[in-house]
Design an enzyme around this catalytic site. Structure first.
Site, short mmCIF file in Angstrom:
data_model
loop_
_atom_site.label_atom_id
_atom_site.label_comp_id
_atom_site.label_asym_id
_atom_site.label_seq_id
_atom_site.Cartn_x
_atom_site.Cartn_y
_atom_site.Cartn_z
N GLY A 146 0.85 -1.20 0.00
CA GLY A 146 0.00 0.00 0.00
C GLY A 146 0.88 1.24 0.00
O GLY A 146 2.02 1.21 -0.47
N ILE A 148 2.46 2.93 2.41
CA ILE A 148 3.73 2.88 3.15
C ILE A 148 4.69 1.92 2.45
O ILE A 148 5.88 2.21 2.29
CB ILE A 148 3.47 2.45 4.62
CG1 ILE A 148 2.66 3.53 5.33
CG2 ILE A 148 4.78 2.16 5.35
CD1 ILE A 148 2.17 3.14 6.72
N ALA A 229 4.43 -2.43 10.99
CA ALA A 229 2.98 -2.46 10.77
C ALA A 229 2.24 -2.71 12.09
O ALA A 229 1.89 -1.77 12.80
CB ALA A 229 2.67 -3.53 9.73
N ARG A 230 2.03 -3.94 12.43
CA ARG A 230 1.40 -4.31 13.69
C ARG A 230 2.06 -5.57 14.21
O ARG A 230 2.35 -6.50 13.44
CB ARG A 230 -0.10 -4.59 13.48
CG ARG A 230 -0.96 -3.36 13.33
CD ARG A 230 -1.07 -2.57 14.64
NE ARG A 230 -1.88 -1.37 14.51
CZ ARG A 230 -1.40 -0.14 14.24
NH1 ARG A 230 -0.11 0.04 14.05
NH2 ARG A 230 -2.21 0.89 14.16
N GLU A 259 1.97 -3.57 23.61
CA GLU A 259 2.77 -2.35 23.70
C GLU A 259 2.38 -1.55 24.94
O GLU A 259 1.18 -1.47 25.23
CB GLU A 259 2.55 -1.48 22.45
CG GLU A 259 3.09 -2.16 21.20
CD GLU A 259 2.94 -1.31 19.94
OE1 GLU A 259 2.54 -0.13 20.03
OE2 GLU A 259 3.22 -1.84 18.85
N HIS A 278 7.34 1.97 18.78
CA HIS A 278 6.23 2.38 17.89
C HIS A 278 6.37 3.86 17.51
O HIS A 278 5.50 4.67 17.82
CB HIS A 278 4.87 2.09 18.55
CG HIS A 278 3.77 1.99 17.52
ND1 HIS A 278 2.74 1.08 17.60
CD2 HIS A 278 3.55 2.66 16.36
CE1 HIS A 278 1.93 1.22 16.56
NE2 HIS A 278 2.42 2.18 15.79
N ALA A 280 8.26 4.65 14.34
CA ALA A 280 8.92 4.69 13.03
C ALA A 280 8.46 5.88 12.20
O ALA A 280 9.26 6.50 11.49
CB ALA A 280 8.67 3.39 12.27
#
Ligand code: OXD
Length: 346
Positions: A146, A148, A229-230, A259, A278, A280
């Protein structure tokens, strides 16, 4: 049009809505959201860890027609109730793409140039010569082509990395930044051809647990995994095992299943893991850029115009065709060869 009332959850400063005098704005807390939300037509969610928020939305009646989230991922919000509802969900796609792409490049360079080991030796005043790797000519597989993923691929190509992708449909566009685009079903078979495996996909039922022991075992022992991402897309215990046994060379992780990453988690102490919090995409100025995007959308909402960054709630992300027209600075729009933007999916 009916009176617009915005409720903001998360943060403690209201967005600067001065240019929309007709709209009233309330800042809600966890305690006051239940009372305020039924009066609202629009909601801004700045708290992307707020897993309690969807239940409040579900009970808020039928005035609310738009929810904007100050994050890219919308996985925390998309309950079946919200997916089925008429509420439009928009996200902050486009704001963080370039910063995340730079983070990916930074971690690839850090591994290639042996920086983690050098930093550790520096603390001990230890001199040790070690040859490093060149990124030029290496191969990367982006999982999630996508916005990113595409920004990342465009940047990596500039340093000579050959970039392929894994996407939902495996559709390829010859003008895009990706060479081949494979389907998720081909991942385990293809992943062994790459030096860097980069996860940029949204968390959906299709991607949850996608990087499992089968995929990790199929990677080259010299390859690194990068996840921006996740956390839930990666099977963390399997990753820890792969890093401990040397099944893969390293991992750069900005996101985790839980997290903050809990104290004592084995990932903290693995010498071949780079751990960041988290962050980036969070370049200095990111909050202002997100607010600008939100205010742009608020103007559209008040004026009855189509909103930017509308999430396809069934897919769980903003489809590429919607992103292309949203005016948010996506690097692919600046392609110098004039070619059309690619048509990837996630
Ligand atoms: C995210 C973000 O969705 O940081 O992770 O925006």
């Amino acid at each position: 049009m009916a009176e617009s009332r915005l409720v903001v959850v998360g943060g403690n400063v209201l967005p600067n809505t001065a240019r929309f005098p007709g709209i009233s704005v309330d800042l809600a807390t966890r305690d006051t959201l239940t009372k305020l939300l039924p009066t609202a037509t629009a909601m801004l969610v700045r708290d992307f860890a707020g897993t309690w928020i969807p239940a409040v939305i579900a009970d808020s009646g039928d005035r609310l027609s738009w929810v904007h989230v100050n994050s890219v991922g919308v996985d925390h919000l998309l309950t079946p109730d919200l997916v089925e509802s008429d509420i439009i969900v928009t996200n902050s796609s486009g704001v963080l793409d370039q910063a995340i792409a730079e983070y990916v490049l930074a971690t690839m360079l850090a591994f290639a140039k042996r920086l983690p080991g050098s930093f550790r030796r520096q603390q001990r005043g230890q001199w040790r010569h070690e040859p490093s790797q060149r990124l030029t000519g290496s191969t990367a597989l982006v999982i999630g082509p996508g916005a990113i993923g595409a920004a990342t691929a465009a940047l990596l190509r500039q340093v000579g990395v050959l970039v392929d992708a894994v996407g939902r449909s495996g559709k390829r566009n010859e003008h895009g930044p990706f060479g081949e685009v494979f389907t998720a079903g081909e991942l385990a078979r293809r992943v062994g051809d790459y030096d860097h495996v980069i996860v940029t996909a949204p968390l959906t039922e299709l991607t949850r647990g996608m990087i499992d022991s089968r995929v990790l075992d199929a990677m080259k022992p010299t390859a690194c995994l990068i996840n921006v991402a996740r956390g839930e897309i990666v099977d963390e215990p399997a990753l820890v095992a792969a890093l401990q046994t040397g099944a893969i060379a390293g991992a750069a992780l900005d996101v985790f299943a839980s997290e903050p990453l809990p104290q004592g988690h084995p990932l903290w102490s693995l010498p071949n893991a780079i751990i960041t919090s988290h962050m980036a995409g969070d370049f200095i100025g990111w909050r202002a850029a997100q607010e600008e995007l939100f205010l742009d959308n608020l103007g559209r909402f008040v004026g009855g115009l189509p909103l930017l960054n509308q999430v396809d709630k069934r897919l769980g992300y903003v489809p590429w065709s919607a992103l292309r027209h949203n005016g948010v600075g996506h690097p692919l729009r600046e392609q110098t060869d004039g070619s059309a933007a690619p048509e990837p999916d996630h």
